[in-house]
Scaffold this motif. Structure first.
Motif, PDB file in Angstrom:
ATOM      1  N   LEU A 273      -7.027   3.459   4.417  1.00 24.45           N
ATOM      2  CA  LEU A 273      -6.745   4.828   4.872  1.00 24.45           C
ATOM      3  C   LEU A 273      -8.024   5.543   5.313  1.00 24.45           C
ATOM      4  O   LEU A 273      -8.051   6.194   6.351  1.00 24.45           O
ATOM      5  CB  LEU A 273      -6.081   5.631   3.757  1.00 24.45           C
ATOM      6  CG  LEU A 273      -4.577   5.688   3.716  1.00 24.45           C
ATOM      7  CD1 LEU A 273      -4.096   6.480   2.508  1.00 24.45           C
ATOM      8  CD2 LEU A 273      -3.980   6.246   4.977  1.00 24.45           C
ATOM      9  N   ARG A 274      -9.086   5.399   4.529  1.00 31.52           N
ATOM     10  CA  ARG A 274     -10.356   6.022   4.876  1.00 31.52           C
ATOM     11  C   ARG A 274     -10.848   5.545   6.229  1.00 31.52           C
ATOM     12  O   ARG A 274     -11.324   6.330   7.047  1.00 31.52           O
ATOM     13  CB  ARG A 274     -11.416   5.683   3.819  1.00 31.52           C
ATOM     14  CG  ARG A 274     -11.471   6.634   2.698  1.00 31.52           C
ATOM     15  CD  ARG A 274     -12.753   6.469   1.879  1.00 31.52           C
ATOM     16  NE  ARG A 274     -12.582   7.195   0.670  1.00 31.52           N
ATOM     17  CZ  ARG A 274     -12.477   6.639  -0.539  1.00 31.52           C
ATOM     18  NH1 ARG A 274     -12.573   5.353  -0.691  1.00 31.52           N
ATOM     19  NH2 ARG A 274     -12.309   7.387  -1.600  1.00 31.52           N
ATOM     20  N   ASN A 275     -10.767   4.229   6.454  1.00 32.44           N
ATOM     21  CA  ASN A 275     -11.227   3.671   7.726  1.00 32.44           C
ATOM     22  C   ASN A 275     -10.415   4.212   8.894  1.00 32.44           C
ATOM     23  O   ASN A 275     -10.962   4.509   9.952  1.00 32.44           O
ATOM     24  CB  ASN A 275     -11.161   2.141   7.692  1.00 32.44           C
ATOM     25  CG  ASN A 275     -12.181   1.547   6.742  1.00 32.44           C
ATOM     26  OD1 ASN A 275     -13.194   2.173   6.437  1.00 32.44           O
ATOM     27  ND2 ASN A 275     -11.917   0.352   6.240  1.00 32.44           N
ATOM     28  N   MET A 276      -9.117   4.353   8.696  1.00 33.38           N
ATOM     29  CA  MET A 276      -8.270   4.900   9.774  1.00 33.38           C
ATOM     30  C   MET A 276      -8.633   6.351  10.066  1.00 33.38           C
ATOM     31  O   MET A 276      -8.663   6.777  11.204  1.00 33.38           O
ATOM     32  CB  MET A 276      -6.799   4.806   9.391  1.00 33.38           C
ATOM     33  CG  MET A 276      -6.203   3.442   9.566  1.00 33.38           C
ATOM     34  SD  MET A 276      -4.419   3.496   9.297  1.00 33.38           S
ATOM     35  CE  MET A 276      -4.336   3.057   7.572  1.00 33.38           C
ATOM     36  N   LEU A 277      -8.879   7.119   9.003  1.00 31.06           N
ATOM     37  CA  LEU A 277      -9.208   8.538   9.176  1.00 31.06           C
ATOM     38  C   LEU A 277     -10.571   8.733   9.817  1.00 31.06           C
ATOM     39  O   LEU A 277     -10.815   9.731  10.486  1.00 31.06           O
ATOM     40  CB  LEU A 277      -9.140   9.267   7.833  1.00 31.06           C
ATOM     41  CG  LEU A 277      -7.750   9.402   7.245  1.00 31.06           C
ATOM     42  CD1 LEU A 277      -7.813   9.899   5.810  1.00 31.06           C
ATOM     43  CD2 LEU A 277      -6.887  10.323   8.088  1.00 31.06           C
TER      44      LEU A 277
ATOM     45  N   CYS B 108       0.835  -1.206   0.000  1.00 32.17           N
ATOM     46  CA  CYS B 108       0.000   0.000   0.000  1.00 32.17           C
ATOM     47  C   CYS B 108       0.868   1.254   0.000  1.00 32.17           C
ATOM     48  O   CYS B 108       0.577   2.215  -0.698  1.00 32.17           O
ATOM     49  CB  CYS B 108      -0.928   0.002   1.211  1.00 32.17           C
ATOM     50  SG  CYS B 108      -2.296  -1.160   1.076  1.00 32.17           S
ATOM     51  N   LYS B 109       1.934   1.227   0.789  1.00 33.79           N
ATOM     52  CA  LYS B 109       2.843   2.372   0.825  1.00 33.79           C
ATOM     53  C   LYS B 109       3.405   2.641  -0.572  1.00 33.79           C
ATOM     54  O   LYS B 109       3.471   3.777  -1.024  1.00 33.79           O
ATOM     55  CB  LYS B 109       3.987   2.114   1.805  1.00 33.79           C
ATOM     56  CG  LYS B 109       3.569   2.096   3.247  1.00 33.79           C
ATOM     57  CD  LYS B 109       4.770   1.817   4.132  1.00 33.79           C
ATOM     58  CE  LYS B 109       4.382   1.653   5.570  1.00 33.79           C
ATOM     59  NZ  LYS B 109       5.531   1.368   6.432  1.00 33.79           N
TER      60      LYS B 109
ATOM     61  N   VAL C 284      -3.238  -3.888  -9.602  1.00 26.22           N
ATOM     62  CA  VAL C 284      -2.929  -2.536  -9.120  1.00 26.22           C
ATOM     63  C   VAL C 284      -4.226  -1.820  -8.748  1.00 26.22           C
ATOM     64  O   VAL C 284      -4.331  -1.210  -7.675  1.00 26.22           O
ATOM     65  CB  VAL C 284      -2.138  -1.725 -10.169  1.00 26.22           C
ATOM     66  CG1 VAL C 284      -2.083  -0.246  -9.810  1.00 26.22           C
ATOM     67  CG2 VAL C 284      -0.737  -2.284 -10.321  1.00 26.22           C
ATOM     68  N   LYS C 285      -5.229  -1.906  -9.611  1.00 27.40           N
ATOM     69  CA  LYS C 285      -6.504  -1.226  -9.350  1.00 27.40           C
ATOM     70  C   LYS C 285      -7.172  -1.768  -8.086  1.00 27.40           C
ATOM     71  O   LYS C 285      -7.639  -1.003  -7.242  1.00 27.40           O
ATOM     72  CB  LYS C 285      -7.438  -1.390 -10.547  1.00 27.40           C
ATOM     73  CG  LYS C 285      -6.984  -0.614 -11.764  1.00 27.40           C
ATOM     74  CD  LYS C 285      -7.920  -0.832 -12.933  1.00 27.40           C
ATOM     75  CE  LYS C 285      -7.464  -0.040 -14.145  1.00 27.40           C
ATOM     76  NZ  LYS C 285      -8.389  -0.160 -15.269  1.00 27.40           N
ATOM     77  N   THR C 286      -7.198  -3.081  -7.940  1.00 26.96           N
ATOM     78  CA  THR C 286      -7.836  -3.707  -6.780  1.00 26.96           C
ATOM     79  C   THR C 286      -7.099  -3.368  -5.497  1.00 26.96           C
ATOM     80  O   THR C 286      -7.702  -3.000  -4.486  1.00 26.96           O
ATOM     81  CB  THR C 286      -7.895  -5.243  -6.968  1.00 26.96           C
ATOM     82  OG1 THR C 286      -8.623  -5.517  -8.169  1.00 26.96           O
ATOM     83  CG2 THR C 286      -8.559  -5.915  -5.793  1.00 26.96           C
ATOM     84  N   ARG C 287      -5.782  -3.485  -5.522  1.00 27.18           N
ATOM     85  CA  ARG C 287      -5.001  -3.191  -4.314  1.00 27.18           C
ATOM     86  C   ARG C 287      -5.075  -1.713  -3.959  1.00 27.18           C
ATOM     87  O   ARG C 287      -5.130  -1.349  -2.786  1.00 27.18           O
ATOM     88  CB  ARG C 287      -3.551  -3.632  -4.495  1.00 27.18           C
ATOM     89  CG  ARG C 287      -3.428  -5.146  -4.456  1.00 27.18           C
ATOM     90  CD  ARG C 287      -1.998  -5.585  -4.474  1.00 27.18           C
ATOM     91  NE  ARG C 287      -1.930  -7.043  -4.443  1.00 27.18           N
ATOM     92  CZ  ARG C 287      -0.841  -7.734  -4.695  1.00 27.18           C
ATOM     93  NH1 ARG C 287       0.287  -7.109  -4.993  1.00 27.18           N
ATOM     94  NH2 ARG C 287      -0.853  -9.042  -4.648  1.00 27.18           N
ATOM     95  N   ASN C 288      -5.060  -0.849  -4.961  1.00 24.11           N
ATOM     96  CA  ASN C 288      -5.171   0.586  -4.702  1.00 24.11           C
ATOM     97  C   ASN C 288      -6.495   0.895  -4.002  1.00 24.11           C
ATOM     98  O   ASN C 288      -6.528   1.636  -3.023  1.00 24.11           O
ATOM     99  CB  ASN C 288      -5.045   1.379  -6.005  1.00 24.11           C
ATOM    100  CG  ASN C 288      -5.146   2.871  -5.764  1.00 24.11           C
ATOM    101  OD1 ASN C 288      -4.517   3.415  -4.871  1.00 24.11           O
ATOM    102  ND2 ASN C 288      -5.953   3.539  -6.563  1.00 24.11           N
TER     103      ASN C 288
ATOM    104  N   ILE D 248      -6.756   2.501  -0.254  1.00 24.32           N
ATOM    105  CA  ILE D 248      -7.462   3.761  -0.010  1.00 24.32           C
ATOM    106  C   ILE D 248      -8.575   3.531   1.004  1.00 24.32           C
ATOM    107  O   ILE D 248      -8.784   4.356   1.899  1.00 24.32           O
ATOM    108  CB  ILE D 248      -8.021   4.357  -1.337  1.00 24.32           C
ATOM    109  CG1 ILE D 248      -6.860   4.734  -2.264  1.00 24.32           C
ATOM    110  CG2 ILE D 248      -8.910   5.553  -1.065  1.00 24.32           C
ATOM    111  CD1 ILE D 248      -5.853   5.699  -1.693  1.00 24.32           C
ATOM    112  N   ASN D 249      -9.262   2.402   0.904  1.00 18.46           N
ATOM    113  CA  ASN D 249     -10.301   2.097   1.884  1.00 18.46           C
ATOM    114  C   ASN D 249      -9.714   1.933   3.274  1.00 18.46           C
ATOM    115  O   ASN D 249     -10.301   2.358   4.264  1.00 18.46           O
ATOM    116  CB  ASN D 249     -11.089   0.843   1.478  1.00 18.46           C
ATOM    117  CG  ASN D 249     -12.053   1.142   0.345  1.00 18.46           C
ATOM    118  OD1 ASN D 249     -12.479   2.272   0.154  1.00 18.46           O
ATOM    119  ND2 ASN D 249     -12.389   0.127  -0.434  1.00 18.46           N
TER     120      ASN D 249
END
Length: 176
Positions: free
Chosen positions: A170-174, A131-132, A159-163, A167-168
């Motif tokens: 990151l969203r959950n953490m935020l 992810c990084k 790439v599309k699936t992992r991206n 992002i999801n």
């Protein structure tokens, strides 16, 4: 004035609200722009363009679609990538000296500083290594998904699936 009120004032054409938004966000926005274009003069020029777009398109911001800072960062990111893809920029890069290549190589490993410039380093630190790398290439370096797939030697669909998954995360953490 609270952020929602400030945004509403901006949308109503209040110049003082715009100036306050510039004060609050310009440093972070400059950081993300510079991390993409890696040139101070170009970054400053793009920063001005970004804030002109914010002023001219403030009415298009919708809080139900995302946070204001995210909206601004998307404008900055897109303007930076557009600059990198422009003919003028490509032509200016044709006659680079060896020093420029050293800077480019050094900036490739400067992901941590770039993430920290926009205040998300603590969230990125807990992401999986893949992810990084994806976030670094797609969001900080402006790679397309196809270019990212080639760089990481993985199928475009992966790439599309992992991206999307990254992002999801990151969203959950935020959201916590």
């Amino acid at each position: 004035m609270q952020q929602d009120g400030l945004i509403l004032e901006l949308q109503n054409g209040n110049q003082r609200a715009f100036e306050r938004i510039y004060e609050l966000y310009s440093e972070s926005v400059y950081g993300i722009i510079f991390s993409i274009v890696n040139d101070q003069d170009i970054a400053e020029e793009i920063l001005q363009d970004v804030f002109l777009k914010i002023w001219n398109n403030a009415s298009s911001y919708n809080s139900s679609k995302g946070r204001f800072f995210t909206w601004i960062l998307n404008i900055a990111r897109n303007a930076s990538i557009d600059q990198l893809r422009s003919k003028r920029h490509k032509n200016s890069q044709k006659n680079l000296t060896a020093d420029n290549f050293v800077d480019i190589l050094e900036s490739k490993s400067n992901f941590s500083a770039q993430a920290d410039a926009i205040g998300i380093q603590k969230y990125i630190d807990v992401l999986k290594p893949v992810c990084k790398k994806l976030i670094d290439l797609l969001f900080f370096k402006g790679f397309t998904q196809k270019e990212t797939a080639e760089e990481l030697d993985m199928p475009l669909g992966t790439v599309k699936t992992r991206n999307r998954a990254c992002i999801n995360s990151l969203r959950n953490m935020l959201a916590e």
